[in-house]
Design a protein around this motif. Structure first.
Motif, short mmCIF file in Angstrom:
data_model
loop_
_atom_site.label_atom_id
_atom_site.label_comp_id
_atom_site.label_asym_id
_atom_site.label_seq_id
_atom_site.Cartn_x
_atom_site.Cartn_y
_atom_site.Cartn_z
N GLU A 123 0.74 -1.25 -0.02
CA GLU A 123 0.13 0.01 -0.17
C GLU A 123 0.88 1.57 0.14
OE1 GLU A 123 -4.06 -1.30 2.40
OE2 GLU A 123 -2.32 -1.13 3.49
N VAL A 124 1.91 1.34 0.94
CA VAL A 124 2.82 2.34 0.68
C VAL A 124 3.49 2.43 -0.54
CG1 VAL A 124 4.95 2.99 1.74
CG2 VAL A 124 3.42 2.12 3.11
N ALA A 125 4.05 1.28 -1.17
CA ALA A 125 4.49 1.38 -2.45
C ALA A 125 3.57 2.09 -3.55
CB ALA A 125 4.86 0.08 -2.93
N GLN A 126 2.33 1.63 -3.43
CA GLN A 126 1.18 2.14 -4.44
C GLN A 126 1.04 3.61 -4.30
OE1 GLN A 126 -2.00 -0.39 -3.76
NE2 GLN A 126 -1.24 -2.05 -4.90
N LEU A 127 0.90 3.96 -2.96
CA LEU A 127 0.78 5.30 -2.65
C LEU A 127 1.69 6.40 -3.01
CD1 LEU A 127 -1.00 4.95 0.72
CD2 LEU A 127 -2.26 5.82 -1.20
N LEU A 128 2.92 5.89 -3.12
CA LEU A 128 4.18 6.94 -3.09
C LEU A 128 4.91 6.47 -4.58
CD1 LEU A 128 5.87 6.84 0.28
CD2 LEU A 128 4.35 8.42 -0.82
N GLY A 129 4.28 5.63 -5.05
CA GLY A 129 4.88 5.24 -6.45
C GLY A 129 6.46 4.64 -6.46
N ILE A 130 6.67 4.07 -5.24
CA ILE A 130 7.98 3.13 -5.04
C ILE A 130 7.78 1.81 -5.21
CG2 ILE A 130 9.91 3.04 -3.59
CD1 ILE A 130 9.14 5.87 -2.48
N ASP A 131 8.72 1.17 -5.49
CA ASP A 131 8.56 -0.23 -5.67
C ASP A 131 8.44 -0.90 -4.42
OD1 ASP A 131 10.31 -3.14 -5.76
OD2 ASP A 131 9.20 -2.80 -7.80
N GLN A 132 7.52 -1.97 -4.29
CA GLN A 132 7.58 -2.58 -3.02
C GLN A 132 8.57 -3.08 -2.34
OE1 GLN A 132 4.17 -5.56 -2.85
NE2 GLN A 132 4.64 -6.22 -0.65
N ALA A 133 9.59 -3.95 -3.30
CA ALA A 133 10.69 -4.57 -2.85
C ALA A 133 11.74 -3.31 -2.27
CB ALA A 133 11.29 -5.22 -4.01
N ILE A 163 10.61 -0.72 -0.46
CA ILE A 163 9.96 -0.32 1.01
C ILE A 163 10.29 -1.42 1.94
CG2 ILE A 163 8.05 -0.16 2.21
CD1 ILE A 163 8.49 2.05 -0.09
N SER A 164 10.51 -2.73 1.55
CA SER A 164 11.03 -3.69 2.30
C SER A 164 12.41 -3.63 2.53
CB SER A 164 10.75 -5.07 1.80
OG SER A 164 9.36 -5.32 1.49
N LYS A 165 13.11 -3.12 1.67
CA LYS A 165 14.59 -3.16 1.89
C LYS A 165 14.97 -1.78 2.81
CE LYS A 165 15.96 -5.41 -2.42
NZ LYS A 165 16.69 -5.38 -3.55
N PHE A 166 14.19 -1.01 2.64
CA PHE A 166 14.32 0.40 3.39
C PHE A 166 14.00 -0.16 4.89
CE2 PHE A 166 12.64 3.46 0.02
CZ PHE A 166 13.65 3.16 -0.65
N GLU A 167 13.17 -0.95 5.35
CA GLU A 167 12.58 -1.34 6.47
C GLU A 167 13.86 -2.30 7.24
OE1 GLU A 167 8.64 -2.43 6.88
OE2 GLU A 167 7.93 -0.52 6.35
N SER A 168 14.22 -2.99 6.22
CA SER A 168 15.43 -3.98 6.82
C SER A 168 16.74 -3.45 6.88
CB SER A 168 15.45 -5.17 5.65
OG SER A 168 16.03 -4.81 4.52
N GLY A 169 17.20 -2.27 6.55
CA GLY A 169 18.17 -1.55 6.25
C GLY A 169 19.16 -1.95 5.37
N THR A 170 18.78 -2.93 4.37
CA THR A 170 19.77 -3.33 3.46
C THR A 170 19.75 -2.32 2.05
OG1 THR A 170 17.83 -4.46 2.14
CG2 THR A 170 19.32 -5.78 3.95
N VAL A 202 12.81 9.75 1.25
CA VAL A 202 12.49 10.13 2.83
C VAL A 202 11.35 11.19 3.11
CG1 VAL A 202 13.39 11.03 4.85
CG2 VAL A 202 14.85 9.36 3.58
N SER A 203 11.35 12.02 2.12
CA SER A 203 10.36 13.16 2.63
C SER A 203 8.99 12.82 2.12
CB SER A 203 10.76 14.38 1.58
OG SER A 203 11.90 15.06 1.67
N LYS A 204 8.92 11.84 1.23
CA LYS A 204 7.26 11.16 0.70
C LYS A 204 7.23 10.51 2.28
CE LYS A 204 8.07 11.51 -4.38
NZ LYS A 204 8.40 10.72 -5.30
N LEU A 205 8.07 9.42 2.45
CA LEU A 205 7.72 8.59 3.46
C LEU A 205 7.16 9.24 4.70
CD1 LEU A 205 10.55 6.11 2.81
CD2 LEU A 205 8.13 5.56 2.69
#
Length: 349
Positions: free
Chosen positions: A18-28, A30-37, A45-48
């Motif tokens: 849902e975050v990926a769709q709303l921001l136009g960022i690939d879902q993968a 978003i997951s990598k941002f949250e895992s720190g990889t 960052v501003s959009k998030l």
């Protein structure tokens, strides 16, 4: 930062897709941002931050911290380098908050006194004075660029949808588009949007919609020369970098410098960067007014009649050429003061 992002997302009950769709960022991603990889860009960052209601200062500090650590790692001179960098940043910050002349400070104090009396944060949203000011602003800003619609004709086009005999389709579109651009920046102010490259390009796209569709919302790709040679626009390849530096400067200084000075500085710097082939004047004035509205001030309406027009262009030239650094800020402050005084008179009637 990864924990900050994940906790904020879960608090909003969003899934990563849902975050990926709303921001136009690939879902993968978003997951990598949250895992720190993977590290997000500053724009991401501003959009998030905006979507997940994360305090901008908190997340940008976390982002910068991780970026610094990534760059310098455990180098034996890392701490010494950080201390040296801290000192330089402090010096740069203190020089940014330049001294204000006595004349300008007195004018700013008068403006803030008027603003306090009006309690603008509650009054400007639905005030009939503000609606009239916006139409007048659209008329004047278009007239400055050669549009021949009168004030009355501009109002008929914008509010009544009328077609004015003898006037070109472009002139009609300029009025309609500009009024929509005002609504756009007001919406961004009301939603507490952090101003980024996306908003800048959106404003330009609105301004030139149906007029110059190939240029609308796109930076210029060619070098240009300004006729009066008061400044040299940056090269096309440097435009995104220069604008990012400007937005960073604004975020750093928006609580340190008086909003009138902020608005004047941003207007001047966008004009000197000259990011577009056409529309730089209108866009820079709209962003100037975005800053004023964001801080609770009225739209600064630069009149198109000869004396005001000449003072406007002359003050800009003097400020940009460093002949008189305060020239445009003083001009802008005087316009804002007059608007506030007019609003006071309207409300007291």
């Amino acid at each position: 930062m990864k924990t900050l992002l994940k906790e904020a997302r879960e608090l909003k009950n969003f899934k990563t897709r849902e975050v990926a769709q709303l921001l136009g960022i690939d879902q993968a991603l978003i997951s990598k941002f949250e895992s720190g990889t993977r590290k997000p860009t500053k724009d991401q960052v501003s959009k998030l931050a905006a979507l997940l209601d994360i305090d901008y200062e908190t997340i940008i500090i976390s982002w910068l911290k991780e970026k610094i650590i990534h760059e310098i790692g455990n180098d034996e001179f890392a701490l010494k380098a950080l201390r040296a960098a801290e000192e330089e940043i402090r010096l740069n910050s203190s020089s940014t908050a330049k001294k204000v002349s006595t004349v300008l400070q007195q004018l700013l104090d008068e403006i803030d006194s008027f603003k306090a009396k009006l309690n603008l944060s509650k009054q400007i949203k639905n005030n009939s004075f503000t609606e009239a000011l916006e139409i007048e602003y659209t008329y004047n800003t278009n007239s400055l660029e050669g549009n021949t619609l009168s004030l009355n004709e501009t109002e008929l086009v914008v509010n009544e949808g009328q077609t004015i005999s003898g006037k070109s389709m472009r002139e009609h579109l300029e009025a309609i588009n500009h009024q929509e651009a005002i609504a756009f920046i007001k919406n961004k102010v009301e939603s507490n949007t952090i101003f980024t490259e996306k908003e800048l390009l959106s404003i330009h796209a609105i301004i030139l919609r149906g007029i110059l569709p190939k240029e609308a919302g796109h930076y210029r790709a060619v070098s240009i020369t300004i006729k009066d040679r008061s400044f040299t626009p940056c090269e096309p390849a440097s435009i995104p970098r220069e604008l990012e530096a400007l937005f960073n400067w604004y975020e750093m200084n928006k609580n340190l410098i008086h909003p009138i000075i902020l608005a004047a500085t941003i207007k001047q710097r966008i004009l000197t960067i000259h990011p577009f082939i056409n529309g730089n004047g209108k866009v820079s004035r709209l962003i100037m007014n975005f800053v004023l509205l964001q801080h609770g001030y009225l739209i600064a309406n630069i009149k198109a009649e000869n004396e005001s027009r000449n003072r406007y262009f002359q003050s800009l030239k003097e400020s940009i050429s460093k002949e008189n650094n305060d020239a445009f800020t003083l001009y802008l402050a005087q316009i804002e003061k007059e608007s506030l005084e007019n609003n006071i008179r309207t409300i007291s009637q």
